[in-house]
Each structure stands twice: as C-alpha cells, then as structure tokens.
Design an enzyme around this catalytic site. Structure first.
Site, PDB file in Angstrom:
ATOM      1  N   HIS A 271     -10.518   6.058  -1.784  1.00  0.00           N
ATOM      2  CA  HIS A 271     -10.625   5.326  -0.515  1.00  0.00           C
ATOM      3  C   HIS A 271     -11.666   4.212  -0.620  1.00  0.00           C
ATOM      4  O   HIS A 271     -12.226   3.780   0.384  1.00  0.00           O
ATOM      5  CB  HIS A 271     -11.011   6.248   0.662  1.00  0.00           C
ATOM      6  CG  HIS A 271      -9.945   7.219   1.061  1.00  0.00           C
ATOM      7  ND1 HIS A 271     -10.235   8.502   1.478  1.00  0.00           N
ATOM      8  CD2 HIS A 271      -8.594   7.112   1.117  1.00  0.00           C
ATOM      9  CE1 HIS A 271      -9.100   9.133   1.771  1.00  0.00           C
ATOM     10  NE2 HIS A 271      -8.088   8.310   1.551  1.00  0.00           N
TER      11      HIS A 271
ATOM     12  N   ASN B  41       0.866  -1.176   0.000  1.00  0.00           N
ATOM     13  CA  ASN B  41       0.000   0.000   0.000  1.00  0.00           C
ATOM     14  C   ASN B  41       0.906   1.231   0.000  1.00  0.00           C
ATOM     15  O   ASN B  41       1.310   1.712   1.049  1.00  0.00           O
ATOM     16  CB  ASN B  41      -0.916  -0.049   1.239  1.00  0.00           C
ATOM     17  CG  ASN B  41      -1.840   1.157   1.357  1.00  0.00           C
ATOM     18  OD1 ASN B  41      -1.692   2.147   0.640  1.00  0.00           O
ATOM     19  ND2 ASN B  41      -2.795   1.086   2.276  1.00  0.00           N
TER      20      ASN B  41
ATOM     21  N   GLU C 104      -7.160  -1.952   4.728  1.00  0.00           N
ATOM     22  CA  GLU C 104      -7.065  -1.943   3.258  1.00  0.00           C
ATOM     23  C   GLU C 104      -6.246  -3.137   2.773  1.00  0.00           C
ATOM     24  O   GLU C 104      -6.556  -3.732   1.745  1.00  0.00           O
ATOM     25  CB  GLU C 104      -6.384  -0.648   2.780  1.00  0.00           C
ATOM     26  CG  GLU C 104      -7.262   0.587   2.916  1.00  0.00           C
ATOM     27  CD  GLU C 104      -6.496   1.888   2.681  1.00  0.00           C
ATOM     28  OE1 GLU C 104      -5.456   2.102   3.348  1.00  0.00           O
ATOM     29  OE2 GLU C 104      -6.927   2.701   1.837  1.00  0.00           O
TER      30      GLU C 104
ATOM     31  N   ARG D  65      -2.181  -1.589  -3.865  1.00  0.00           N
ATOM     32  CA  ARG D  65      -3.173  -0.527  -3.878  1.00  0.00           C
ATOM     33  C   ARG D  65      -2.824   0.425  -5.021  1.00  0.00           C
ATOM     34  O   ARG D  65      -1.671   0.867  -5.133  1.00  0.00           O
ATOM     35  CB  ARG D  65      -3.141   0.252  -2.566  1.00  0.00           C
ATOM     36  CG  ARG D  65      -4.079   1.448  -2.570  1.00  0.00           C
ATOM     37  CD  ARG D  65      -3.952   2.276  -1.309  1.00  0.00           C
ATOM     38  NE  ARG D  65      -4.924   3.352  -1.295  1.00  0.00           N
ATOM     39  CZ  ARG D  65      -4.735   4.531  -0.714  1.00  0.00           C
ATOM     40  NH1 ARG D  65      -3.609   4.786  -0.070  1.00  0.00           N
ATOM     41  NH2 ARG D  65      -5.672   5.452  -0.754  1.00  0.00           N
TER      42      ARG D  65
ATOM     43  N   ARG E 210      -4.542  18.989   1.609  1.00  0.00           N
ATOM     44  CA  ARG E 210      -5.451  19.358   0.512  1.00  0.00           C
ATOM     45  C   ARG E 210      -6.681  20.074   1.062  1.00  0.00           C
ATOM     46  O   ARG E 210      -7.119  19.777   2.162  1.00  0.00           O
ATOM     47  CB  ARG E 210      -5.881  18.095  -0.250  1.00  0.00           C
ATOM     48  CG  ARG E 210      -4.782  17.483  -1.084  1.00  0.00           C
ATOM     49  CD  ARG E 210      -5.111  16.058  -1.527  1.00  0.00           C
ATOM     50  NE  ARG E 210      -4.489  15.080  -0.660  1.00  0.00           N
ATOM     51  CZ  ARG E 210      -4.799  13.770  -0.614  1.00  0.00           C
ATOM     52  NH1 ARG E 210      -5.770  13.303  -1.371  1.00  0.00           N
ATOM     53  NH2 ARG E 210      -4.163  12.945   0.196  1.00  0.00           N
TER      54      ARG E 210
HETATM   55  C1  LIG Z   1      -6.865   8.853  -2.033  1.00  0.00           C
HETATM   56  C2  LIG Z   1      -6.126   9.378  -0.851  1.00  0.00           C
HETATM   57  O1  LIG Z   1      -6.220  10.539  -0.540  1.00  0.00           O
HETATM   58  O2  LIG Z   1      -5.378   8.481  -0.170  1.00  0.00           O
HETATM   59  P1  LIG Z   1      -4.519   8.784   1.150  1.00  0.00           P
HETATM   60  O3  LIG Z   1      -5.497   9.133   2.217  1.00  0.00           O
HETATM   61  O4  LIG Z   1      -3.793   7.477   1.420  1.00  0.00           O
HETATM   62  O5  LIG Z   1      -3.588   9.919   0.833  1.00  0.00           O
HETATM   63 MG   LIG Z   2      -4.486   5.816   3.844  1.00  0.00          MG
END
Ligand SMILES: CC(=O)OP(=O)(O)O
Ligand SMILES: [Mg+2]
Ligand SMILES: Nc1ncnc2c1ncn2[C@@H]1O[C@H](COP(=O)(O)OP(=O)(O)O)[C@@H](O)[C@H]1O
Length: 375
Positions: free
Chosen positions: A156, A6, A357, A67, A216
């Site tokens: 996710h 992952n 996961e 993943r 983000r």
């Molecule tokens: C899709 C995503 O944001 O994955 P992660 O939370 O692992 O950064």
């Molecule tokens: Mg994660």
C-alpha cells in the site's frame, strides 16, 4: 494523457489522467472479479471491459501506468516495463499470489493492445524501501534470512505516500509531519511516516502480516501454521486458507465491512466477534505507532473502510483521549473530501483522506517518462 490500471485481487480500477489539464478525465471500477454470477469470470474479462470503456486505440494516450503490488528486492522505485521487468514481477508472484498475477494480466493485455506506448510499473513496496533496518528485519537466523530473502517489504506504499503527504499539508506541516496512515480496504495496513519517510509498516514479506483484513488474518503466531501442517493440512491448504478464508470472512463468513456492520447491528454474534477482533488489532497498531513516532501530528484514515465508516473510526479511537486523540462526533460523520474529524482540542489531528492511488501512479509514470527522455 496517461491511462492508469489498478488491478486488485478482486477488482480492476482505471483512470484517464491529464496532468496538464483538468486532472481526472475518466475513471471506473470493475468489481467482484471471479465471483460467481458477477458476469466477470476473470481479470482478462475485467480488462476487456476497461478497454471498451476507455477506447484503447485513442491517439491521445501517451503512456500506461500500472499498479504492481510486489517489486521483490529488485525495485525501489517506478520503472519502464520491459520483458526483464515482467520476468521479475513473475518471480515475485509467490510473495503476492492474490495480486501480482492480476497486475501481470493487466500489463500483458495493455502491451498487446498498445505495443507502441511506454508502460510503467509503480510498486506498492517502493515507498517502504527506505524503512530502517530495525523495522525491516525479522529476528531469525541471519544466514537463513539472507539465503531465502526473508525480510519485511510493506505494501500500500503508493496510497500511503499520497495520503501521508496530503495529511501533512492539511495540518500545515508539509514534508515534516509525523503521520500514522491507516489504509483500510479489502487489504489493510498501518504505517508510521516521519517527514515523508516510512519508519514502520504493518505488512511484511507478504501482504498477510499486520491488521485483520477482509480475507487475511494479519498477525498470527507462526506456530499455528506448523500445528495445522502436523494435524494434516498441506502447506498449500494452509496458505489458501490464510489468503481466502481468514480475517473478517474467516470469522463471520463475510469479507465486506458494510455487511459485517449490518449484521452486528442485527445482533449477529459471529459478526460482532469479527468486528471486535478487527477493531482491537487496529487499536494495538495505533498505540504501537504512537510509541514508534514519539510525537504524532496526524492520524489519517483511508481506503474503503477508513474513508466511509464513521463507526469504525469512532469505535477504534474511543478511549484514546488520554493519548491526546479526541474525535469530534459531528465532524466524524461528515462525508466529503479530505477532512479533519478530530475535536479542536485534540492534541493529535485525526483526518479522513480519500486515497488516489491512480493519480499518484500517473505522476510517477510521468516522472519515469521525463527521466527517460532526458537521458
Ligand atoms: C497489498 C494489498 O493488500 O492490496 P489490496 O488492499 O488492494 O488488496
Ligand atoms: Mg486497494
Ligand atoms: N460505508 C461503508 N462502511 C463500511 N465499510 C465500507 C463502506 N464503504 C465501503 N466499505 C468497505 O470498504 C472495503 C473495500 O475498500 P476498497 O479500498 O475499495 O478495497 P480494495 O481497493 O482493497 O479492493 C469493503 O470491505 C467495503 O465493505
């Protein structure tokens, strides 16, 4: 025995899984990939560590499951990895620049080390591929959307599939429950799941939409982007800012929720604002998905923040009692395994479900191998 890799934006987790035996043989995590002074300059170095820890040449390995965050329009389920599949994952890099390159690095490295083993890609986007059109469609010019492949995918999905299934089983409604899954890790998303099918999710064409995350922003007026470009930033600069210097990090300088919470407790105003914006957005999505589902049987918290922060759960759900959501303060601070944390008289069950996961990827990998053999 299946090895699961992952590769995340800043970490590589692995698990050795024996689906016939005591399931998890070994697991581990290399964190802070690419951060200065972490000793792990890049994903290749992280994968080298994993290879050292799992003895990659072991004769017990039967397959490797990976993943992969973005499957583009091509993949709605797990697939055996071929050169063609690798090319598609590369094509989706612009839509998941923090993730797909790391996933590809993992695939390339394990294919190099064990070319004899079947390798399977399990996509974050797959579980959401059956979302209704009303949830999947952006309200823009249809021709433009079609020409450029503009639509919502959601991410996710592997975690959300696993957690929604466990949560439904916990409340004695396997396969039938209406579940809100809150996956709160470094990336964060909310999903509404009805009878095992995703009916809406907060991430969109890229993993930037929706909730406030570590780095983000989540939902943002697209007009902001044009304003910044007209003010002189380049599109790449805006994109990089939104991927790396937004969210909790943008507001407070820290993307790690533990640090943000410590700073809030110490009276730091920037951290307090970041925390407030994070919680406010999460409450909005819970409200939205209550409306989307009509009846909610269970709200499941997962991911590093969702599983470990009783404070986030308490702050986010405070005041939602009129909606039938009531936490039990003592249960909320209990710490082991999948557990109910709502009060006995709460109409909606609130649960904490540690995600897995890697186990889900191992099962999907096994399923692909079984189908390949029977063909
Ligand atoms: C899709 C995503 O944001 O994955 P992660 O939370 O692992 O950064
Ligand atoms: Mg994660
Ligand atoms: N006890 C805790 N309280 C608050 N946040 C926590 C706690 N433990 C872990 N976290 C947060 O979980 C996040 C990482 O979640 P995780 O699901 O491991 O991330 P990812 O898989 O996206 O890399 C970090 O922001 C970290 O601070």
């Amino acid at each position: 025995m299946i090895l699961v890799i992952n590769s995340g934006s800043s970490s590589v987790k692995y698990q050795l899984v024996d689906l016939d035996g005591p399931t998890r043989i070994k697991s581990g995590k290399v964190e802070r990939v690419g951060e200065p002074d972490s000793g792990v300059p890049d994903h290749e170095a992280a994968l080298q560590r994993v290879a050292d820890e799992v003895s990659m040449d072991s004769g017990d390995l039967t397959a490797i499951g990976h993943r992969v965050v973005h499957g583009g329009p091509w993949f709605t389920g797990p697939v055996l990895i071929t050169d063609e599949v690798v090319k598609r994952i590369e094509e989706a890099v612009p839509l998941a620049p923090l993730h797909n390159p790391a996933n590809l690095a993992g695939i390339e490295e394990t294919r190099r080390l064990r070319p004899d083993l079947p390798q399977v890609a399990v996509f974050d986007t797959a579980f959401h591929s059956t979302m209704p059109d009303a949830a999947r469609t952006y309200a823009i010019d249809r021709e433009v959307a079609e020409r450029y492949g503009v639509r919502r995918y959601g991410f996710h999905g592997t975690s959300t599939a696993y957690v929604s299934r466990v949560a439904a089983e916990m409340i004695g409604r396997p396969g039938t429950a209406n579940v809100i899954v809150l996956h709160l890790g470094n990336g964060a998303s909310a999903s509404a799941v009805s009878a095992g099918r995703c009916v809406d999710t907060s991430m969109g064409m890229t993993p930037m939409e929706g909730l406030v995350m570590g780095t983000r922003p989540g939902d943002l007026d697209p007009g902001v982007i044009f304003h910044l470009i007209r003010e002189g930033m380049t599109p790449d600069e805006v994109e990089s800012m939104l991927n790396h210097r937004a969210g909790l990090h943008g507001l407070s300088g820290d993307n790690d929720m533990r640090t943000v919470i410590e700073r809030v407790a110490a009276g730091d105003a920037d951290a307090a604002l970041a925390y407030a914006v994070y919680c406010h957005r999460l409450r909005k999505y819970i409200g939205a998905y209550c409306a989307v589902l009509g009846t909610v049987h269970v709200i499941a918290f997962t991911g590093g923040v969702g599983e470990n922060s009783a404070q986030v759960r308490r702050n986010v759900l405070a005041g939602l009692e009129p909606m039938g959501i009531r936490l039990d303060p003592l249960r909320n601070v209990s710490v082991t395994g999948a557990r109910v944390v709502s009060a006995g008289d709460s109409a909606v069950t609130v649960a904490v479900v540690p995600t897995d996961e890697e186990l889900e990827i191992a099962r999907e990998t096994d399923g692909v191998l079984a189908r390949t053999k029977s063909e």
